[in-house]
Design a protein around this motif. Structure first.
Motif, mmCIF file in Angstrom:
data_model
loop_
_atom_site.group_PDB
_atom_site.id
_atom_site.type_symbol
_atom_site.label_atom_id
_atom_site.label_comp_id
_atom_site.label_asym_id
_atom_site.label_seq_id
_atom_site.Cartn_x
_atom_site.Cartn_y
_atom_site.Cartn_z
ATOM 1 N N LEU A 132 93.364 43.474 4.167
ATOM 2 C CA LEU A 132 93.633 42.340 5.056
ATOM 3 C C LEU A 132 94.596 42.745 6.175
ATOM 4 O O LEU A 132 94.371 42.439 7.345
ATOM 5 N N ASP A 133 95.673 43.457 5.798
ATOM 6 C CA ASP A 133 96.613 43.947 6.814
ATOM 7 C C ASP A 133 95.897 44.836 7.826
ATOM 8 O O ASP A 133 96.077 44.693 9.038
ATOM 9 N N LEU A 166 89.223 39.852 2.084
ATOM 10 C CA LEU A 166 89.348 38.465 1.630
ATOM 11 C C LEU A 166 88.617 38.273 0.298
ATOM 12 O O LEU A 166 89.134 37.623 -0.617
ATOM 13 N N LEU A 214 92.305 44.024 14.648
ATOM 14 C CA LEU A 214 92.072 42.866 15.518
ATOM 15 C C LEU A 214 93.086 42.849 16.667
ATOM 16 O O LEU A 214 92.722 42.665 17.835
ATOM 17 N N MET A 215 94.376 43.043 16.348
ATOM 18 C CA MET A 215 95.421 43.020 17.383
ATOM 19 C C MET A 215 95.311 44.219 18.316
ATOM 20 O O MET A 215 95.641 44.134 19.496
ATOM 21 N N THR A 239 86.275 42.370 11.479
ATOM 22 C CA THR A 239 85.740 41.296 10.635
ATOM 23 C C THR A 239 85.159 41.851 9.335
ATOM 24 O O THR A 239 85.285 41.211 8.288
ATOM 25 N N LEU A 279 93.686 42.876 10.250
ATOM 26 C CA LEU A 279 94.456 42.151 11.265
ATOM 27 C C LEU A 279 95.028 43.120 12.302
ATOM 28 O O LEU A 279 95.091 42.799 13.493
ATOM 29 N N LEU A 280 95.424 44.320 11.851
ATOM 30 C CA LEU A 280 95.946 45.306 12.802
ATOM 31 C C LEU A 280 94.851 45.761 13.772
ATOM 32 O O LEU A 280 95.093 45.890 14.971
ATOM 33 N N LYS A 291 109.934 45.455 11.029
ATOM 34 C CA LYS A 291 109.233 45.753 9.780
ATOM 35 C C LYS A 291 110.171 46.494 8.837
ATOM 36 O O LYS A 291 110.726 47.523 9.205
ATOM 37 N N ALA A 346 108.290 44.870 17.089
ATOM 38 C CA ALA A 346 107.667 44.557 15.800
ATOM 39 C C ALA A 346 107.947 45.676 14.792
ATOM 40 O O ALA A 346 108.266 45.415 13.633
ATOM 41 N N PHE A 375 90.647 39.845 -2.352
ATOM 42 C CA PHE A 375 91.841 39.029 -2.599
ATOM 43 C C PHE A 375 91.499 37.813 -3.450
ATOM 44 O O PHE A 375 92.243 37.421 -4.339
ATOM 45 N N LEU A 431 88.145 42.470 7.167
ATOM 46 C CA LEU A 431 88.738 41.200 6.742
ATOM 47 C C LEU A 431 87.869 40.523 5.683
ATOM 48 O O LEU A 431 88.384 39.962 4.715
ATOM 49 N N ALA A 432 86.546 40.582 5.858
ATOM 50 C CA ALA A 432 85.647 39.919 4.906
ATOM 51 C C ALA A 432 85.756 40.581 3.531
ATOM 52 O O ALA A 432 85.891 39.896 2.504
ATOM 53 N N VAL A 474 85.512 43.928 17.033
ATOM 54 C CA VAL A 474 85.213 42.726 16.251
ATOM 55 C C VAL A 474 84.436 43.090 14.987
ATOM 56 O O VAL A 474 84.753 42.620 13.894
ATOM 57 N N THR A 534 92.581 45.757 19.290
ATOM 58 C CA THR A 534 91.397 45.789 20.147
ATOM 59 C C THR A 534 91.696 45.431 21.614
ATOM 60 O O THR A 534 91.355 46.193 22.517
#
Lengths: 103, 263
Positions: A50-51, A34, A57-58, A27, A54-55, A102, A98, A37, A30-31, A23, A60
């Motif tokens: 960002l990618d 973002l 995150l998935m 995060t 998210l990767l 891609k 997935a 961006f 991502l922060a 986490v 974990t």
């Protein structure tokens, strides 16, 4: 933290540390991504971050399952080691399909 | 981000992930396509799962064995829904969402006052568990009953997770509580652990299909995490009966709104 004698409790603590790290890493990425961006929407760095966030995150919860199989094998709990392997097999179906989609 | 925060707070209360609130918000209020709303919500489900699980560690609330066993079923459902997601129509998703939320609201209201607590000296068995409950100040022991039912519900929860982005804990928690003998807080903590892997079983496919818009997903994840901190703080202080009533009320409303959309 002392190492508890109950192996399930030890697994729970490993899992807790893994989640906390996952986490924190995702995060933070991502922060930053973002923010980049929002200030420079056309710069590739922001969307790459960002990618990546998210990767992570998935990944974990997937790593949690991998960690569990190691612990169950160490405990000699073969029923739950097998159960965990079944979940890993299901997750690999997802990851493989997935990757195939891609471009 | 504000929507994420509210959804996260409500979701964390019962270990269900904030999706059941976030999906209708992103779709109806912000006007995003339903599939984008679902996939975005799925990312927040993973984040909620990880954060709630960290906070439950050390309190014996998470049932790791039961969770792993049920994950075989829920991840299978998640993979299946993930593979089918691209082919589903928006109308199908609306109807399915309305049906699922309505069903759960009715189910929760009908089991408001049930408790599943054994004597503290009872043997919880291989899959059961015991923990200390702050609310009543005593040790709670439980056994797991009707395992096949729990497996079936977990598979369905996996399908719901992958197709509606609502975690699926919303199905498992009341059913594990009502039919399988798992106390509400243990069911919620175990479910919160499970929804991460369940969501991760379909999220990569939706990511590859471009249903996840990274900036939007990042904002939603950060918002939900901020909100879930409040939810956890609040859940530790609220009465289980009150939580169930609150959730059932919101669900009934969400269900009616989605039926109205299709009809």
């Amino acid at each position: 933290m002392t190492s508890p004698s109950d192996p399930l409790l030890r697994l729970e603590q490993h899992v807790g540390r893994l989640f906390a790290a996952g986490v924190a890493v995702s995060t933070s990425i991502l922060a930053v991504g973002l923010a980049l961006f929002l200030f420079a929407p056309d710069a590739p760095a922001g969307s790459r971050l960002l990618d990546a966030g998210l990767l992570v995150l998935m990944a974990t919860p997937m790593l949690r399952v991998l960690l569990s199989v190691v612990e169950y094998v160490r405990m000699g709990d073969w029923f739950f080691a097998g159960t965990t392997l079944a979940v890993i097999a299901e997750l690999s179906v997802t990851v493989l399909s997935a990757l195939r989609q891609k471009p | 981000m504000a929507a994420g925060a509210v959804a996260g707070g409500l979701g964390a209360l019962l270990g269900i992930g904030g999706g059941v609130f976030l999906v209708p918000f992103l779709n109806s209020v912000i006007g995003l396509p339903i599939k984008i709303a679902v996939a975005t919500s799925l990312m927040t489900v993973i984040a909620t799962s990880s954060v709630v699980s960290v906070s439950s560690v050390g309190r014996n609330l998470i049932n790791l064995r039961l969770g792993m066993l049920l994950e075989v079923a829920s991840a299978a459902g998640g993979v299946g829904a993930g593979l089918m997601f691209h082919a589903l129509s928006d109308e199908t998703l609306f109807l399915w969402f309305a049906f699922v939320t309505g069903l759960i609201a009715v189910m929760m209201l009908s089991r408001l006052d049930r408790r599943n607590v054994l004597d503290a000296s009872a043997d919880p068995g291989r899959l059961g568990g015991r923990y200390y409950e702050d609310e009543s100040g005593r040790e709670v022991v439980y056994q797991v009953k009707r395992l096949p039912v729990a497996l079936g519900v977990s598979a369905l929860a996996g399908v719901v997770s992958g197709s509606l982005g609502i975690g699926g804990g919303i199905l498992k928690v009341p059913l594990l509580n009502a039919w399988c003998g798992v106390p509400l807080r243990a069911a919620a903590a175990t479910s919160a652990l499970m929804i991460g892997v369940t969501a991760a079983a379909s999220a990569p496919i939706q990511f590859a299909n471009h249903y996840i818009q990274p900036p939007l997903a990042a904002a939603a994840v950060l918002g939900v995490l901020a909100g879930s901190r409040f939810g956890l703080w609040f859940a530790g202080r609220a009465k289980a009966r009150w939580l169930k009533l609150l959730l059932a009320g919101i669900l009934a409303l969400v269900s009616v709104v989605h039926f109205a959309k299709v009809l």
